[in-house]
Design a protein around this motif. Structure first.
Motif, PDB file in Angstrom:
ATOM      1  N   ASP A 380       5.817   1.075  -5.149  1.00 13.05           N
ATOM      2  CA  ASP A 380       5.316   1.698  -3.925  1.00 13.05           C
ATOM      3  C   ASP A 380       3.903   2.195  -4.198  1.00 13.05           C
ATOM      4  OD1 ASP A 380       5.442   2.517  -1.306  1.00 13.05           O
ATOM      5  OD2 ASP A 380       6.504   4.389  -1.709  1.00 13.05           O
ATOM      6  N   TYR A 381       3.056   2.016  -3.211  1.00 17.31           N
ATOM      7  CA  TYR A 381       1.669   2.417  -3.366  1.00 17.31           C
ATOM      8  C   TYR A 381       1.152   2.964  -2.049  1.00 17.31           C
ATOM      9  CZ  TYR A 381      -3.395   1.926  -3.832  1.00 17.31           C
ATOM     10  OH  TYR A 381      -4.744   2.163  -3.835  1.00 17.31           O
ATOM     11  N   LEU A 382       0.736   4.193  -2.066  1.00 23.42           N
ATOM     12  CA  LEU A 382       0.149   4.824  -0.883  1.00 23.42           C
ATOM     13  C   LEU A 382      -1.278   5.244  -1.207  1.00 23.42           C
ATOM     14  CD1 LEU A 382       3.324   6.720   0.009  1.00 23.42           C
ATOM     15  CD2 LEU A 382       1.887   5.869   1.829  1.00 23.42           C
ATOM     16  N   GLN A 383      -2.205   4.569  -0.583  1.00 30.41           N
ATOM     17  CA  GLN A 383      -3.629   4.786  -0.889  1.00 30.41           C
ATOM     18  C   GLN A 383      -4.083   6.179  -0.445  1.00 30.41           C
ATOM     19  OE1 GLN A 383      -6.300   2.694  -1.957  1.00 30.41           O
ATOM     20  NE2 GLN A 383      -7.817   4.241  -1.447  1.00 30.41           N
ATOM     21  N   ASP A 384      -3.771   6.546   0.780  1.00 23.87           N
ATOM     22  CA  ASP A 384      -4.198   7.830   1.311  1.00 23.87           C
ATOM     23  C   ASP A 384      -2.960   8.673   1.487  1.00 23.87           C
ATOM     24  OD1 ASP A 384      -6.584   8.975   1.950  1.00 23.87           O
ATOM     25  OD2 ASP A 384      -7.057   7.446   3.451  1.00 23.87           O
ATOM     26  N   ALA A 385      -2.293   9.017   0.392  1.00 26.47           N
ATOM     27  CA  ALA A 385      -0.953   9.564   0.492  1.00 26.47           C
ATOM     28  C   ALA A 385      -0.937  10.990   1.035  1.00 26.47           C
ATOM     29  CB  ALA A 385      -0.269   9.511  -0.861  1.00 26.47           C
ATOM     30  N   VAL A 386      -1.671  11.879   0.379  1.00 26.87           N
ATOM     31  CA  VAL A 386      -1.633  13.289   0.767  1.00 26.87           C
ATOM     32  C   VAL A 386      -3.009  13.889   0.532  1.00 26.87           C
ATOM     33  CG1 VAL A 386       0.815  13.629   0.194  1.00 26.87           C
ATOM     34  CG2 VAL A 386      -0.900  13.952  -1.564  1.00 26.87           C
TER      35      VAL A 386
END
Ligand SMILES: Nc1ncnc2c1ncn2[C@@H]1O[C@H](COP(=O)(O)OP(=O)(O)OP(=O)(O)O)[C@@H](O)[C@H]1O
Ligand SMILES: [Mg+2]
Length: 418
Positions: A380-386
């Motif tokens: 899983d990869y979230l670029q603009d996560a938090v």
């Protein structure tokens, strides 16, 4: 006013994707999550496949010499747009009109024939762009010199490292004098020195009055290179206009998403999806969750996950990058740097990373979060996560809270005069 070189109208691309069944041990959770997801998303479910609109009704035009930054969150449709413009895939609906030769540098693996050598590929690409042999010959040395691949010219490109491949592919695309140069994020593969060289070259191309389309997550680079920006959101154009305004729209929108959509429900993610990042918290040294951090204090960053694989996963690598508001990475932390073996249990859990003496100066930062299985599978990869806010710490212990201005990283130095 200069000439129109590119015009797209109502451009749309629909993919048919095979329907994935739910993991048996997550029936309820998945059923809820997926019903929310399909309600929210552009997915229309049919019996065994679903139609997915990666791009919908995109219209814009470019004039000669425009340098357009295409920006948007993961999965927004940026690469799809560039592939359509490069004629690598066909649109489902809509029109593309292009005046002039297009050279594109998309993901590694497109554009070159793997069995042919570097030299042969240069000629092949030139021919595809409609150049004569003698025209290509004239450009050849410049290309090879730019790409720094002299020694490997007669090696099939399938034996190239991804860095070498990108270097040659960029050199070919930029030097064969296309009227329109299209570059996806691939440049991120090369080393930073080469990246800078490419950006300079793209600036030259723009200055020569040729048109450039460029995708990047780095707003600093987009702002420096482009004069116009198109913001894509969920396959649609959210903004089309001046580049600084486009950047503002993108940053504001992604901030809204970060604040409003729970991590597990976010769609701007990539990876196999066997594991999903589900929560994020920062804990202070008493174990209390905090909203605003102070430089110089000790914290634990906690990443919650849901493991849909139903198995215990060993050798998972957790990494996160801290980026400034414009998307420049300031710090990268990864479990493999410190050889910390992360084991995920078979359902849900959290991973915590301890950071002592937080070295960030006052400001807002964003985190990109990345879980991978061994080195091979992106889970899983979230670029603009938090996002996190740092405010009012006394890093140097001098009572001067929050100083200094305008820097991002803090470090204590020992001084002496000799
Ligand atoms: N060949 C394909 N088949 C099915 N779905 C696809 C295909 N290619 C892309 N998609 C989907 O279309 C959407 C847009 O993908 P695209 O690669 O254009 O996004 P992107 O904006 O380039 O994202 P990123 O920033 O991660 O590169 C994504 O949800 C992706 O999963
Ligand atoms: Mg992409």
């Amino acid at each position: 006013m200069s000439n129109l070189v590119l015009q797209v109208e109502n451009l749309s691309k629909c993919y048919q994707i095979a329907h994935r069944s739910n993991a048996p041990n997550f029936l309820l959770r998945d059923a809820i999550a997926s019903s929310v997801r399909s309600w929210l998303s552009r997915k229309v479910r049919t019996r065994s496949t679903e139609s997915f609109w990666a791009l919908e009704d995109v219209s814009f035009s470019l004039r000669e010499g425009d340098r357009l930054g295409v920006i948007g969150r993961n999965g927004a449709g940026k690469s799809t747009l560039l592939k359509l413009l490069s004629r690598i895939t066909e649109p489902t609906r809509g029109q593309i009109e292009i005046l002039g030769r297009v050279a594109s540098l998309l993901e590694v693996g497109t554009g070159f024939h793997p069995e042919l050598t570097g030299r042969e590929n240069v000629y092949l690409n030139g021919a595809i762009l409609g150049m004569s042999r003698s025209e290509i010959r004239r450009k050849f040395d410049e290309i090879v010199q730019f790409a720094e691949v002299e020694r490997f010219l007669d090696t099939p490109v399938k034996r190239y490292s991804s860095g070498m491949y990108v270097r040659l592919a960029f050199a070919v695309a930029a030097h064969l004098e296309p009227e329109i140069l299209i570059v996806d994020e691939v440049l991120a593969v090369g080393d930073t020195q080469f990246q800078q060289k490419c950006l300079n070259k793209m600036e030259d191309v723009g200055r020569e009055g040729r048109t450039v389309l460029f995708v990047s997550h780095n707003m600093q680079t987009i702002g420096a290179l482009c004069n116009r920006g198109v913001v894509l959101e969920g396959g649609r154009v959210a903004f089309n206009g001046e580049v600084q305004q486009a950047i503002e729209v993108y940053l504001e929108n992604s901030y809204q998403v970060i604040r409003q959509v729970p991590l597990l429900e976010r769609r701007d993610r990539s990876g196999s999806g066997r594991v999903k990042i589900s929560s994020f918290r920062v804990l202070d040294s008493q174990g209390q969750a905090v909203e605003i951090l102070k430089s110089g204090l000790d914290y634990e960053f906690e990443f919650g996950y849901v493991n849909y694989s139903g198995q215990i996963l060993e050798n998972v690598i957790v990494s996160f990058a801290i980026l400034d508001e414009r998307g420049q990475t300031i710090l990268l932390l990864r479990t493999s740097f410190t050889e910390s073996n992360v084991v995920l249990n078979s359902s849900l859990g959290v991973v915590r990373g301890r950071l002592n003496d937080l070295p960030l100066a006052n400001g807002s930062y964003r985190l990109a979060i990345f879980f991978s299985y061994r080195e091979s599978e992106v889970l899983d990869y979230l670029q603009d996560a938090v996002s996190i806010v740092v405010e009012g710490g006394d890093f140097f212990g001098t009572g001067q809270v929050g100083l200094p201005q305008k820097c991002k990283l803090l470090m204590k130095a020992e001084w002496r005069s000799l």
